[in-house]
Design a protein around this motif. Sequence first.
Motif, PDB file in Angstrom:
ATOM      1  N   ASP A   1     -80.952  52.171 -24.495  1.00 27.12           N
ATOM      2  CA  ASP A   1     -81.887  52.136 -25.391  1.00 27.12           C
ATOM      3  C   ASP A   1     -82.963  53.781 -25.242  1.00 27.12           C
ATOM      4  OD1 ASP A   1     -80.679  50.115 -27.736  1.00 27.12           O
ATOM      5  OD2 ASP A   1     -82.320  49.009 -27.258  1.00 27.12           O
ATOM      6  N   THR A   2     -83.184  53.646 -23.933  1.00 23.99           N
ATOM      7  CA  THR A   2     -84.135  53.818 -23.367  1.00 23.99           C
ATOM      8  C   THR A   2     -83.619  55.778 -23.694  1.00 23.99           C
ATOM      9  OG1 THR A   2     -85.518  53.083 -22.780  1.00 23.99           O
ATOM     10  CG2 THR A   2     -86.036  55.020 -21.586  1.00 23.99           C
ATOM     11  N   TYR A   3     -82.538  55.568 -22.722  1.00 25.71           N
ATOM     12  CA  TYR A   3     -81.441  56.788 -22.531  1.00 25.71           C
ATOM     13  C   TYR A   3     -80.929  57.106 -24.076  1.00 25.71           C
ATOM     14  CZ  TYR A   3     -80.367  54.946 -17.882  1.00 25.71           C
ATOM     15  OH  TYR A   3     -81.210  55.264 -16.402  1.00 25.71           O
ATOM     16  N   ALA A   4     -80.486  56.292 -24.930  1.00 24.24           N
ATOM     17  CA  ALA A   4     -80.552  57.177 -26.400  1.00 24.24           C
ATOM     18  C   ALA A   4     -81.358  57.767 -26.928  1.00 24.24           C
ATOM     19  CB  ALA A   4     -79.701  55.874 -27.312  1.00 24.24           C
ATOM     20  N   TYR A   5     -82.429  57.122 -27.039  1.00 17.51           N
ATOM     21  CA  TYR A   5     -83.750  57.593 -27.611  1.00 17.51           C
ATOM     22  C   TYR A   5     -83.896  59.632 -27.083  1.00 17.51           C
ATOM     23  CZ  TYR A   5     -88.426  57.626 -28.775  1.00 17.51           C
ATOM     24  OH  TYR A   5     -89.594  58.992 -29.550  1.00 17.51           O
ATOM     25  N   SER A   6     -83.331  59.641 -25.648  1.00 18.82           N
ATOM     26  CA  SER A   6     -83.693  60.556 -24.879  1.00 18.82           C
ATOM     27  C   SER A   6     -82.901  61.631 -25.479  1.00 18.82           C
ATOM     28  CB  SER A   6     -84.175  60.653 -23.485  1.00 18.82           C
ATOM     29  OG  SER A   6     -82.654  60.215 -22.690  1.00 18.82           O
ATOM     30  N   TRP A   7     -81.717  61.351 -25.948  1.00 18.87           N
ATOM     31  CA  TRP A   7     -80.771  62.133 -25.871  1.00 18.87           C
ATOM     32  C   TRP A   7     -81.059  62.377 -27.727  1.00 18.87           C
ATOM     33  CZ3 TRP A   7     -77.007  65.006 -24.242  1.00 18.87           C
ATOM     34  CH2 TRP A   7     -76.684  64.847 -22.811  1.00 18.87           C
ATOM     35  N   ASN A   8     -81.584  61.331 -28.704  1.00 18.61           N
ATOM     36  CA  ASN A   8     -81.695  61.649 -29.664  1.00 18.61           C
ATOM     37  C   ASN A   8     -82.880  62.906 -30.108  1.00 18.61           C
ATOM     38  OD1 ASN A   8     -79.273  60.732 -30.949  1.00 18.61           O
ATOM     39  ND2 ASN A   8     -80.233  58.620 -30.387  1.00 18.61           N
ATOM     40  N   ILE A   9     -83.530  62.341 -29.250  1.00 14.78           N
ATOM     41  CA  ILE A   9     -85.128  63.227 -29.490  1.00 14.78           C
ATOM     42  C   ILE A   9     -84.828  64.645 -28.886  1.00 14.78           C
ATOM     43  CG2 ILE A   9     -86.716  64.035 -27.935  1.00 14.78           C
ATOM     44  CD1 ILE A   9     -87.965  61.125 -27.787  1.00 14.78           C
ATOM     45  N   VAL A  10     -83.560  65.138 -28.132  1.00 11.76           N
ATOM     46  CA  VAL A  10     -83.209  66.305 -27.296  1.00 11.76           C
ATOM     47  C   VAL A  10     -83.168  67.234 -29.030  1.00 11.76           C
ATOM     48  CG1 VAL A  10     -82.824  67.996 -26.124  1.00 11.76           C
ATOM     49  CG2 VAL A  10     -84.064  65.946 -25.013  1.00 11.76           C
ATOM     50  N   PHE A  11     -81.872  65.782 -29.102  1.00 12.18           N
ATOM     51  CA  PHE A  11     -81.019  66.907 -30.203  1.00 12.18           C
ATOM     52  C   PHE A  11     -81.839  67.702 -31.549  1.00 12.18           C
ATOM     53  CE2 PHE A  11     -77.089  63.818 -29.769  1.00 12.18           C
ATOM     54  CZ  PHE A  11     -76.530  65.002 -28.564  1.00 12.18           C
ATOM     55  N   LYS A  12     -82.872  65.954 -31.863  1.00  8.49           N
ATOM     56  CA  LYS A  12     -84.125  67.021 -33.034  1.00  8.49           C
ATOM     57  C   LYS A  12     -84.631  68.253 -32.554  1.00  8.49           C
ATOM     58  CE  LYS A  12     -87.065  64.977 -36.027  1.00  8.49           C
ATOM     59  NZ  LYS A  12     -87.966  63.998 -36.920  1.00  8.49           N
ATOM     60  N   GLU A  13     -84.816  68.262 -31.650  1.00  8.73           N
ATOM     61  CA  GLU A  13     -85.542  69.306 -31.067  1.00  8.73           C
ATOM     62  C   GLU A  13     -85.279  70.584 -31.111  1.00  8.73           C
ATOM     63  OE1 GLU A  13     -89.058  66.877 -27.866  1.00  8.73           O
ATOM     64  OE2 GLU A  13     -87.819  68.325 -27.303  1.00  8.73           O
ATOM     65  N   GLN A  14     -83.441  70.738 -30.167  1.00  3.76           N
ATOM     66  CA  GLN A  14     -82.560  71.410 -30.721  1.00  3.76           C
ATOM     67  C   GLN A  14     -82.730  71.867 -32.009  1.00  3.76           C
ATOM     68  OE1 GLN A  14     -82.008  73.421 -27.587  1.00  3.76           O
ATOM     69  NE2 GLN A  14     -83.906  72.704 -26.797  1.00  3.76           N
ATOM     70  N   GLY A  15     -82.415  71.062 -33.290  1.00  3.34           N
ATOM     71  CA  GLY A  15     -82.341  71.312 -33.941  1.00  3.34           C
ATOM     72  C   GLY A  15     -80.751  70.708 -33.900  1.00  3.34           C
ATOM     73  N   ILE A  16     -79.851  69.956 -33.392  1.00  5.52           N
ATOM     74  CA  ILE A  16     -78.370  69.451 -33.262  1.00  5.52           C
ATOM     75  C   ILE A  16     -78.313  68.229 -34.230  1.00  5.52           C
ATOM     76  CG2 ILE A  16     -76.698  68.563 -31.919  1.00  5.52           C
ATOM     77  CD1 ILE A  16     -77.764  70.366 -29.817  1.00  5.52           C
ATOM     78  N   ASP A  17     -77.460  68.624 -35.348  1.00  6.34           N
ATOM     79  CA  ASP A  17     -77.892  67.435 -36.362  1.00  6.34           C
ATOM     80  C   ASP A  17     -76.080  66.074 -35.514  1.00  6.34           C
ATOM     81  OD1 ASP A  17     -77.434  66.268 -38.356  1.00  6.34           O
ATOM     82  OD2 ASP A  17     -76.087  67.118 -39.634  1.00  6.34           O
ATOM     83  N   LYS A  18     -77.146  65.563 -34.953  1.00  8.95           N
ATOM     84  CA  LYS A  18     -76.244  64.924 -34.020  1.00  8.95           C
ATOM     85  C   LYS A  18     -77.018  63.452 -33.932  1.00  8.95           C
ATOM     86  CE  LYS A  18     -73.293  66.405 -31.172  1.00  8.95           C
ATOM     87  NZ  LYS A  18     -71.718  65.674 -30.960  1.00  8.95           N
ATOM     88  N   THR A  19     -76.982  62.354 -33.780  1.00 11.15           N
ATOM     89  CA  THR A  19     -77.371  61.126 -33.748  1.00 11.15           C
ATOM     90  C   THR A  19     -75.924  59.738 -32.763  1.00 11.15           C
ATOM     91  OG1 THR A  19     -78.828  60.917 -35.494  1.00 11.15           O
ATOM     92  CG2 THR A  19     -78.512  59.325 -33.683  1.00 11.15           C
ATOM     93  N   ILE A  20     -76.816  60.335 -31.293  1.00  9.04           N
ATOM     94  CA  ILE A  20     -76.306  58.878 -30.526  1.00  9.04           C
ATOM     95  C   ILE A  20     -76.678  57.421 -30.871  1.00  9.04           C
ATOM     96  CG2 ILE A  20     -75.092  58.727 -27.806  1.00  9.04           C
ATOM     97  CD1 ILE A  20     -74.238  61.246 -29.518  1.00  9.04           C
ATOM     98  N   SER A  21     -75.489  56.892 -30.595  1.00  8.05           N
ATOM     99  CA  SER A  21     -76.091  54.855 -30.481  1.00  8.05           C
ATOM    100  C   SER A  21     -76.444  54.356 -29.620  1.00  8.05           C
ATOM    101  CB  SER A  21     -75.371  54.650 -31.647  1.00  8.05           C
ATOM    102  OG  SER A  21     -73.925  54.199 -31.166  1.00  8.05           O
ATOM    103  N   ARG A  22     -76.343  53.474 -29.722  1.00  9.49           N
ATOM    104  CA  ARG A  22     -76.678  52.339 -27.984  1.00  9.49           C
ATOM    105  C   ARG A  22     -74.566  52.001 -28.043  1.00  9.49           C
ATOM    106  NH1 ARG A  22     -78.568  48.840 -24.958  1.00  9.49           N
ATOM    107  NH2 ARG A  22     -77.511  46.980 -24.411  1.00  9.49           N
TER     108      ARG A  22
END
Length: 210
Positions: free
Chosen positions: A20-41
């Motif tokens: 869950d923490t790993y997925a959260y880290s990916w999704n925060i960075v995608f959002k910050e980088q303007g990448i329209d992508k979400t990684i699920s658990r």
Amino acid sequence: MQKPDSLIFDMDGTLWDAVDTYAYSWNIVFKEQGIDKTISRDVLAGMVGMEGKKVIEILMPEFEHDRRVEIYSIVNDKRHNLIREKGGILYPGVREGLRLLAEKYPLFILSNCAKGIIRQFIDWAGIDELIKDELAHGVNFMPKSHNIKLLMDKHGLTNPVYVGDTEGDGLQSRLAGIPFVFVSYGFGTTDDYDLKFDDFTALAEHFVSL
């Protein structure tokens, strides 16, 4: 299987679950980088144990290699702080079991994670005095079989076992020429093992009793 002189542990899926923490880290960075992508658990859980270069190929096929590496580096930097803040779920019996095992064996952690993540885990779990050494894939980008041998050479280990939760862990143990101990509660499945345990307490009790 003869009595080992040391135990080398995988981390994710063997000692804790921090997906869950790993997925959260990916999704925060995608959002910050303007990448329209979400990684699920669930997606990330299926990649636990893979080397980073394989993970970024699967997660970011639309980017060139250098851009994938750049994003992955940002994710790992973010992850250092998130592990301190959010941690993960330590599997039942791990802290107590490691404490018992450390009285009898030198203990090591070897994982396919990025550099520095094992240290973050050790500090978060409060097990620093129980772990003799650790080695992450991100230090040298070599496979586990190679890094198992590095630990063996560095510490003069003659009969270690590797404890992990995936088929890949078993394969890398075979390539390193050491027995593989499979824990079935993690993220993977395999029929290729020397010993299998369904919980960490049973594993600790077994090796303490040898």
